[in-house]
Structures are given as C-alpha cells and as structure tokens.
Design a protein around this motif. Structure first.
Motif, PDB file in Angstrom:
ATOM      1  N   ILE A   1       0.840  -1.203   0.000  1.00  0.00           N
ATOM      2  CA  ILE A   1       0.000   0.000   0.000  1.00  0.00           C
ATOM      3  C   ILE A   1       0.877   1.257   0.000  1.00  0.00           C
ATOM      4  N   ALA A   2       1.929   1.259   0.826  1.00  0.00           N
ATOM      5  CA  ALA A   2       2.821   2.416   0.902  1.00  0.00           C
ATOM      6  C   ALA A   2       3.541   2.648  -0.424  1.00  0.00           C
ATOM      7  N   LEU A   3       4.035   1.586  -1.048  1.00  0.00           N
ATOM      8  CA  LEU A   3       4.740   1.722  -2.325  1.00  0.00           C
ATOM      9  C   LEU A   3       3.819   2.259  -3.417  1.00  0.00           C
ATOM     10  N   MET A   4       2.593   1.760  -3.454  1.00  0.00           N
ATOM     11  CA  MET A   4       1.630   2.237  -4.452  1.00  0.00           C
ATOM     12  C   MET A   4       1.372   3.735  -4.291  1.00  0.00           C
ATOM     13  N   ASN A   5       1.231   4.177  -3.069  1.00  0.00           N
ATOM     14  CA  ASN A   5       0.919   5.588  -2.824  1.00  0.00           C
ATOM     15  C   ASN A   5       2.147   6.484  -2.938  1.00  0.00           C
ATOM     16  N   LEU A   6       3.332   5.955  -2.672  1.00  0.00           N
ATOM     17  CA  LEU A   6       4.541   6.739  -2.923  1.00  0.00           C
ATOM     18  C   LEU A   6       4.737   6.948  -4.418  1.00  0.00           C
ATOM     19  N   HIS A   7       4.364   5.950  -5.208  1.00  0.00           N
ATOM     20  CA  HIS A   7       4.392   6.129  -6.665  1.00  0.00           C
ATOM     21  C   HIS A   7       3.414   7.230  -7.076  1.00  0.00           C
ATOM     22  N   LYS A   8       2.232   7.227  -6.465  1.00  0.00           N
ATOM     23  CA  LYS A   8       1.193   8.196  -6.806  1.00  0.00           C
ATOM     24  C   LYS A   8       1.554   9.613  -6.368  1.00  0.00           C
ATOM     25  N   TYR A   9       2.085   9.759  -5.140  1.00  0.00           N
ATOM     26  CA  TYR A   9       2.290  11.095  -4.572  1.00  0.00           C
ATOM     27  C   TYR A   9       3.719  11.624  -4.698  1.00  0.00           C
ATOM     28  N   VAL A  10       4.665  10.748  -5.035  1.00  0.00           N
ATOM     29  CA  VAL A  10       6.055  11.193  -5.148  1.00  0.00           C
ATOM     30  C   VAL A  10       6.583  11.015  -6.574  1.00  0.00           C
ATOM     31  N   ILE A  11       6.565   9.779  -7.065  1.00  0.00           N
ATOM     32  CA  ILE A  11       7.186   9.489  -8.361  1.00  0.00           C
ATOM     33  C   ILE A  11       6.428  10.160  -9.509  1.00  0.00           C
ATOM     34  N   LYS A  12       5.100  10.030  -9.532  1.00  0.00           N
ATOM     35  CA  LYS A  12       4.333  10.603 -10.651  1.00  0.00           C
ATOM     36  C   LYS A  12       4.465  12.117 -10.756  1.00  0.00           C
TER      37      LYS A  12
ATOM     38  N   GLN B   1       2.889  17.206   0.842  1.00  0.00           N
ATOM     39  CA  GLN B   1       4.089  16.875   1.610  1.00  0.00           C
ATOM     40  C   GLN B   1       3.749  15.987   2.809  1.00  0.00           C
ATOM     41  N   PHE B   2       2.616  16.267   3.435  1.00  0.00           N
ATOM     42  CA  PHE B   2       2.161  15.475   4.575  1.00  0.00           C
ATOM     43  C   PHE B   2       1.933  14.024   4.164  1.00  0.00           C
ATOM     44  N   LEU B   3       1.247  13.820   3.030  1.00  0.00           N
ATOM     45  CA  LEU B   3       0.976  12.460   2.562  1.00  0.00           C
ATOM     46  C   LEU B   3       2.268  11.721   2.227  1.00  0.00           C
ATOM     47  N   ARG B   4       3.211  12.432   1.639  1.00  0.00           N
ATOM     48  CA  ARG B   4       4.494  11.792   1.330  1.00  0.00           C
ATOM     49  C   ARG B   4       5.182  11.311   2.598  1.00  0.00           C
ATOM     50  N   ILE B   5       5.167  12.138   3.637  1.00  0.00           N
ATOM     51  CA  ILE B   5       5.785  11.755   4.914  1.00  0.00           C
ATOM     52  C   ILE B   5       5.062  10.550   5.511  1.00  0.00           C
TER      53      ILE B   5
ATOM     54  N   TYR C   1       3.299   8.187   4.033  1.00  0.00           N
ATOM     55  CA  TYR C   1       3.525   6.935   3.315  1.00  0.00           C
ATOM     56  C   TYR C   1       4.974   6.452   3.428  1.00  0.00           C
ATOM     57  N   VAL C   2       5.924   7.367   3.597  1.00  0.00           N
ATOM     58  CA  VAL C   2       7.299   6.949   3.884  1.00  0.00           C
ATOM     59  C   VAL C   2       7.357   6.248   5.243  1.00  0.00           C
ATOM     60  N   VAL C   3       6.658   6.831   6.237  1.00  0.00           N
ATOM     61  CA  VAL C   3       6.603   6.207   7.566  1.00  0.00           C
ATOM     62  C   VAL C   3       5.956   4.822   7.477  1.00  0.00           C
ATOM     63  N   LEU C   4       4.855   4.731   6.731  1.00  0.00           N
ATOM     64  CA  LEU C   4       4.198   3.431   6.567  1.00  0.00           C
ATOM     65  C   LEU C   4       5.113   2.429   5.869  1.00  0.00           C
ATOM     66  N   LEU C   5       5.885   2.887   4.879  1.00  0.00           N
ATOM     67  CA  LEU C   5       6.818   1.995   4.195  1.00  0.00           C
ATOM     68  C   LEU C   5       7.884   1.475   5.153  1.00  0.00           C
ATOM     69  N   ILE C   6       8.427   2.365   5.985  1.00  0.00           N
ATOM     70  CA  ILE C   6       9.438   1.951   6.970  1.00  0.00           C
ATOM     71  C   ILE C   6       8.856   0.933   7.943  1.00  0.00           C
ATOM     72  N   ILE C   7       7.649   1.237   8.443  1.00  0.00           N
ATOM     73  CA  ILE C   7       7.004   0.335   9.402  1.00  0.00           C
ATOM     74  C   ILE C   7       6.690  -1.009   8.755  1.00  0.00           C
ATOM     75  N   GLY C   8       6.071  -0.964   7.565  1.00  0.00           N
ATOM     76  CA  GLY C   8       5.659  -2.199   6.899  1.00  0.00           C
ATOM     77  C   GLY C   8       6.825  -3.065   6.485  1.00  0.00           C
TER      78      GLY C   8
END
Length: 298
Positions: free
Chosen positions: A112-123, A238-242, A244-251
């Motif tokens: 879930i975190a990777l999908m949303n980091l693609h959406k909110y950061v990479i894209k 910026q908040f969403l990026r932070i 989802y990064v936290v969720l990625l670290i946790i997950g």
C-alpha cells in the motif's frame, strides 16, 4: 518508588525523540518506529507497556488541544468497527503466531505504501504527470478500506500492531492533515487507555519500567514539540508523502524482520528485487521523457 538509572533507559529515551517527532507530525508511528530499539534493549515484557505508557500524556494533551479538529463521525466508525476486532484479536493472540501475522500485515502495508509513494512522489516529481481527474470512490475501494479497518482492529487486539492498517482507512476518510492527525490521536487515546488499564492490572508497571519512563518523557516531549511545529509548515501533498514513507518503513521492517530467511531465499529475494527495481526505474524514466517533451511543446 526507587529510581533506577541504566544506560539502556537513556538510549531508549533518545529513540523517542525520533518516534515522537513522527507522532507529533502524523498522529501515529512513535511506538512502532521505536519498537526495535525499545524491545531490543528492554525486552518485550517491559517494552510493550513502556510503548503504551509513554504515549499517554502526549495523546491526552493533543486530544484536548485539537478537540475541535477531530472528525468525530469517522472516529466513531473506527471505534465501532475496531472494537469487535480487538476482542477477537485478544482471543487469536493465543491461536496465531505473531511472526506470521507480522509478515502478512507487513507485506500488505508495504505494498500500500509503495503504491501511494508512486502516486504522490514518483508521478508528480519524477514522471511529471499529474492526476487531473479525481478517481471515483467505488464499492471495491470502500470495501477494501473497511476491510483494512476491521483487520486493523483484530491485529491490534492480538499484537498491538493494527495502526498501519487503521491508518490506510483514515487517510482516505479524513482529507485535512490536522483533522487526520487529531482523529488518529483520539483513536490512540481510546485504544491505548484500554491497553494501559489491562497492562496495569497484569502488574506490568515495575520500578524499572517507571524509571525508564521518567528518563524518556522529557526526550519524547522534545520530539513531539518539534513534530507539531513541523506539521504547521507543510502542505497536504508533503504530509501524505511523509505518512507513506513512515508506513513503508514500518511495513517493510515488520515484513523483513519476521521472515525466516535462509541464505538461498535471501539471495533470490535480492536478485528479484534488483530486477523489479531496474524494470520500474526504466519505465519511470521512459514516461518522464515523454511527459517532459509534452511540457516543452506547450
């Protein structure tokens, strides 16, 4: 109470500066982010109630301070749907291996975190592609969100790790960054107060635990204060990026630290990950080139 000082208590306390900076910004994450250090140095018997107790004063402070910025309707849904799951989870605690649960939850949260980091950061930042049309909220998406919420209640009741799944629901339900943080905070007030009561009844609060908490509370306060100030300076993207990064670290930590690795499986995983990352990177920069050319011709 007889006060006891140990260097481990100070080290665990220093970790709370990082954990509570994240907590003050996002409304979740301090316990799980600090858990490897906390449980590693204190042991799980002392580390779990430590993680519950140290959050309480900050949660109550923020809940009272931000009571006008809480989405009470969504909080009610979360509590109602999580409560039965917590009771089920307390029963399943004796039936399911914690390692198995952590692998499954870690994998789900990581994806879930990777999908949303693609959406909110990479894209937007790398590919230079923006979503102009708001995607409809379908039955499948709503079912997925509520499923995460119910499952989050179950695993929180069993292993106290339901936060990432509950966050998946709340991120979609509560769009405003302050309301999101304060709604999550109020939820942890409810859940952690219940956990604290149970842990106290079971005799978890010893002189050693109380001493460790006294050392850590001022340090946690420093991180929490700066996290709250940081939230004021960032926008929703910026908040969403932070978050989802936290969720990625946790997950990913939850997933990787609980897989029973062998030398062969570790090597195969590294090779597979490298191949997937290479393909993904190639595709990203291919799309970036196309979008940059389009922007230049406008």
């Amino acid at each position: 109470m007889d006060f006891t000082f140990k260097i481990d208590y100070l080290l665990v306390g220093l970790m709370q500066v990082i954990g509570f900076f994240i907590q003050g910004t996002t409304g979740f994450g301090c316990t799980v982010i600090a858990a490897p250090v906390t449980n590693g140095l204190l042991g799980t018997t002392m580390g779990v109630p430590y993680g519950t107790a140290i959050t309480i004063p900050f949660l109550y402070y923020l809940a009272v301070k931000g009571r006008k910025d809480i989405s009470w309707k969504d909080l009610g849904k979360i509590v109602v749907l999580c409560a039965p799951g917590i009771l089920i989870g307390q029963y399943l605690f004796y039936q399911i291996s914690p390692e198995t649960a952590k692998v499954l939850i870690g994998a789900m949260v990581t994806i879930i975190a990777l999908m949303n980091l693609h959406k909110y950061v990479i894209k937007p930042l790398v590919i230079k592609e923006m979503d102009d049309v708001e995607v409809a909220d379908t039955l499948v998406k709503r079912t997925f969100r509520y499923g995460c919420l119910i499952l989050g209640g179950i695993v929180h009741g069993a292993f106290n790790i339901g936060g990432p799944l509950i966050t998946v629901y709340t991120l979609e339900a509560v769009k405003d960054k302050k309301k999101f943080r304060n709604t999550m905070t109020m939820l942890w007030v409810v859940l952690n107060s219940w956990n604290l009561f149970n842990q106290h009844q079971n005799g978890a609060f010893t002189n050693e635990l109380n001493s460790a908490l006294l050392i850590a509370l001022p340090l946690a306060g420093i991180g929490f204060f700066f996290g709250m100030r940081f939230l004021e300076k960032i926008n929703r993207e910026q908040f969403l990026r932070i978050v989802y990064v936290v969720l990625l670290i946790i997950g990913s930590n939850m997933l990787l630290s609980n897989i029973p690795w062998t030398a062969d499986s570790k090597m195969m995983s590294m090779i597979g990950t490298a191949i997937v990352l290479a393909g993904y990177t190639f595709n990203v920069f291919k799309k970036r080139k196309v979008n940059v050319e389009k922007l230049q011709t406008r």
